[in-house]
Design an enzyme around this catalytic site. Structure first.
Site, PDB file in Angstrom:
ATOM      1  N   ARG A 107      72.118  48.757 -56.800  1.00  0.00           N
ATOM      2  CA  ARG A 107      71.712  47.273 -56.746  1.00  0.00           C
ATOM      3  C   ARG A 107      70.250  47.216 -56.276  1.00  0.00           C
ATOM      4  O   ARG A 107      70.091  47.978 -55.266  1.00  0.00           O
ATOM      5  CB  ARG A 107      72.631  46.520 -55.974  1.00  0.00           C
TER       6      ARG A 107
ATOM      7  N   HIS B 156      71.557  40.688 -53.102  1.00  0.00           N
ATOM      8  CA  HIS B 156      72.813  40.304 -53.838  1.00  0.00           C
ATOM      9  C   HIS B 156      72.558  39.316 -54.889  1.00  0.00           C
ATOM     10  O   HIS B 156      73.058  39.103 -55.736  1.00  0.00           O
ATOM     11  CB  HIS B 156      73.857  40.258 -52.641  1.00  0.00           C
TER      12      HIS B 156
ATOM     13  N   TYR C 106      70.872  44.812 -43.594  1.00  0.00           N
ATOM     14  CA  TYR C 106      71.828  45.923 -43.865  1.00  0.00           C
ATOM     15  C   TYR C 106      71.733  47.170 -44.459  1.00  0.00           C
ATOM     16  O   TYR C 106      72.456  47.966 -44.459  1.00  0.00           O
ATOM     17  CB  TYR C 106      73.273  44.972 -44.243  1.00  0.00           C
TER      18      TYR C 106
HETATM   19  C1  LIG Z   1      87.621  35.694 -53.782  1.00  0.00           C
HETATM   20  C2  LIG Z   1      86.341  35.612 -53.234  1.00  0.00           C
HETATM   21  N1  LIG Z   1      85.998  36.079 -52.160  1.00  0.00           N
HETATM   22  C3  LIG Z   1      84.733  36.332 -51.782  1.00  0.00           C
HETATM   23  C4  LIG Z   1      83.655  35.785 -52.469  1.00  0.00           C
HETATM   24  C5  LIG Z   1      82.297  35.869 -51.891  1.00  0.00           C
HETATM   25  N2  LIG Z   1      81.508  36.799 -52.641  1.00  0.00           N
HETATM   26  C6  LIG Z   1      80.648  36.613 -53.695  1.00  0.00           C
HETATM   27  S1  LIG Z   1      79.950  37.665 -54.276  1.00  0.00           S
HETATM   28  C7  LIG Z   1      80.608  38.781 -53.240  1.00  0.00           C
HETATM   29  C8  LIG Z   1      80.759  40.430 -53.279  1.00  0.00           C
HETATM   30  C9  LIG Z   1      81.072  40.901 -54.659  1.00  0.00           C
HETATM   31  O1  LIG Z   1      80.749  42.143 -54.819  1.00  0.00           O
HETATM   32  P1  LIG Z   1      81.054  42.934 -56.268  1.00  0.00           P
HETATM   33  O2  LIG Z   1      82.376  42.913 -56.613  1.00  0.00           O
HETATM   34  O3  LIG Z   1      80.751  44.516 -55.656  1.00  0.00           O
HETATM   35  O4  LIG Z   1      80.022  42.603 -57.144  1.00  0.00           O
HETATM   36  P2  LIG Z   1      78.358  42.427 -57.064  1.00  0.00           P
HETATM   37  O5  LIG Z   1      77.942  41.344 -56.452  1.00  0.00           O
HETATM   38  O6  LIG Z   1      77.789  43.619 -56.117  1.00  0.00           O
HETATM   39  O7  LIG Z   1      77.813  42.800 -58.379  1.00  0.00           O
HETATM   40  C10 LIG Z   1      81.595  37.933 -52.397  1.00  0.00           C
HETATM   41  C11 LIG Z   1      82.648  38.708 -51.410  1.00  0.00           C
HETATM   42  C12 LIG Z   1      84.085  35.236 -53.771  1.00  0.00           C
HETATM   43  N3  LIG Z   1      82.945  34.624 -54.567  1.00  0.00           N
HETATM   44  N4  LIG Z   1      85.187  35.203 -54.230  1.00  0.00           N
END
Ligand SMILES: Cc1ncc(C[n+]2csc(CCOP(=O)(O)OP(=O)(O)O)c2C)c(N)n1
Ligand SMILES: [Mg+2]
Length: 348
Positions: free
Chosen positions: A258, A262, A271
């Site tokens: 990435r 985010h 972090y």
């Molecule tokens: C069920 C749920 N828990 C927490 C969140 C908050 N949240 C949004 S994005 C994210 C991280 C997602 O990480 P990843 O699956 O690795 O996808 P990336 O954003 O890195 O592409 C979190 C914890 C959410 N949207 N839904």
């Protein structure tokens, strides 16, 4: 050492590609141009978000090879259930850039008329289904679609995209389990960008590779270099050929970096290690494929500069159009929601 010296090059032999990947020259040049467009879009949208002109943005910088490689391997029959960073797939499949930008600006010409969060477009024209922000839910939705294709004997396959973080969500396990039991035509595509917001992947799971999780559900799982456009295209193409022939579901884990926050609501300097971006830049998918195309003579420096100018122009013109478009009429709030408006609702 300049960033260019550190770049890990793509080392394919063109004669070998001629034999194993018919049409690769055209595919790669097209794909490279799409990647430039995605990067221009990210740059512009993050800037516009900072100026308060767009509400939210989830960039895909560093992940472009996955979206483009996968999109180029699809047929029009296939369905895409994306995560937060795969909008480029809709564009490569023919969804107009201006329509997507209307969505980002939540104008009246956004197909969802401003009711979805920005970066969560719906593109019915290209079988690209809007995601719910709840992590992992697109996995079970994709499984449902694959089940429908199977019982209705319809052609096509489903691609469901999700991040490394989503492999710890309930829907990942429920989805892969049912797809394995029912042998559904679905390819699970995990974009392992090594972060779930601020949570690094090694603090989230005990497995060495996320692709290993597929074995628990009877699916083949494979890790692929997600910063290599050729590898992604080849792996998705081959997996889809097996899936279409009835061999059952599979999972690919695309390892990548990435290269941005985010989302527009995040500050990774709080972090991430100081050398993260240097490590990521060495595997930046855009210069990796660009250098290969320049070295093999498939793209000249003039063509590269022309592409860069063209995509900037395309993004600028889409933004200009969206900024001059009207906002949705508040009275349209209940349109497409209820068959008949309930008492007291706007626009009755
Ligand atoms: C069920 C749920 N828990 C927490 C969140 C908050 N949240 C949004 S994005 C994210 C991280 C997602 O990480 P990843 O699956 O690795 O996808 P990336 O954003 O890195 O592409 C979190 C914890 C959410 N949207 N839904
Ligand atoms: Mg992630």
């Amino acid at each position: 050492m300049s960033p260019d010296d550190a770049l890990v090059p793509l080392t394919y032999d063109p004669t070998e590609l001629d034999r194993t990947l018919p049409g690769w020259r055209r595919t790669l040049v097209d794909g490279y141009r799409w990647m430039l467009l995605a990067r221009a879009l990210d740059r512009r949208m993050l800037g516009l978000q900072r100026q308060g002109r767009v509400g939210f943005y989830g960039p895909a910088t560093g992940q472009e090879a996955v979206s483009v490689g996968a999109a180029l391997a699809l047929t029009p029959d296939d369905w895409v259930f994306p995560g937060l960073r795969e909008q480029l797939i809709a564009l490569v499949r023919g969804h107009p850039l201006t329509t997507y930008v209307h969505h980002l600006f939540a104008t009246d010409l956004d197909p969802a008329r401003g009711r979805q969060m920005p970066c969560h477009p719906t593109a019915r024209d290209v079988r690209y289904v809007s995601m719910s922000s709840v992590i992992g839910t697109q996995i079970t939705q994709g499984v449902g679609c694959a089940y429908a294709l199977k019982v209705k004997h319809q052609p096509g396959a489903v691609l469901a995209f999700f991040g490394d973080g989503a492999t710890s969500a309930n829907d990942f396990h429920a989805g892969l389990n049912l797809a394995g039991v029912w042998r559904l035509p679905i390819l699970f595509c995990c974009t392992n960008n090594q972060w779930a917001i601020s949570q690094p992947v090694e603090r989230q799971t005990g497995v060495r590779e996320l692709a290993q999780k597929a074995a628990a559900y009877g699916l083949p799982g494979r890790r692929v270099d997600g910063t290599d456009l050729i590898a992604v295209y080849r792996e998705v193409r081959d997996a889809l050929a097996r899936i279409r022939s009835g061999a059952g579901p599979e999972m690919l884990e695309f390892l990548l970096y990435r290269m941005t926050p985010h989302s527009s609501s995040d500050d990774p300097t709080r972090y991430q290690a100081a050398d993260w971006m240097a490590r990521a830049s060495a595997r930046d998918p855009v210069p990796r494929v660009e250098r290969f195309l320049l070295t093999t003579g498939l793209v000249t420096e003039e063509a590269r500069d022309r592409f860069a100018e063209e995509v900037e122009r395309e993004v600028r013109s889409a933004v200009t159009e969206a900024e001059s478009a009207p906002a949705p009429d508040p009275a349209s709030l209940f349109s497409d929601v209820f068959a008949s408006a309930s008492p007291g609702s706007i626009g009755r």
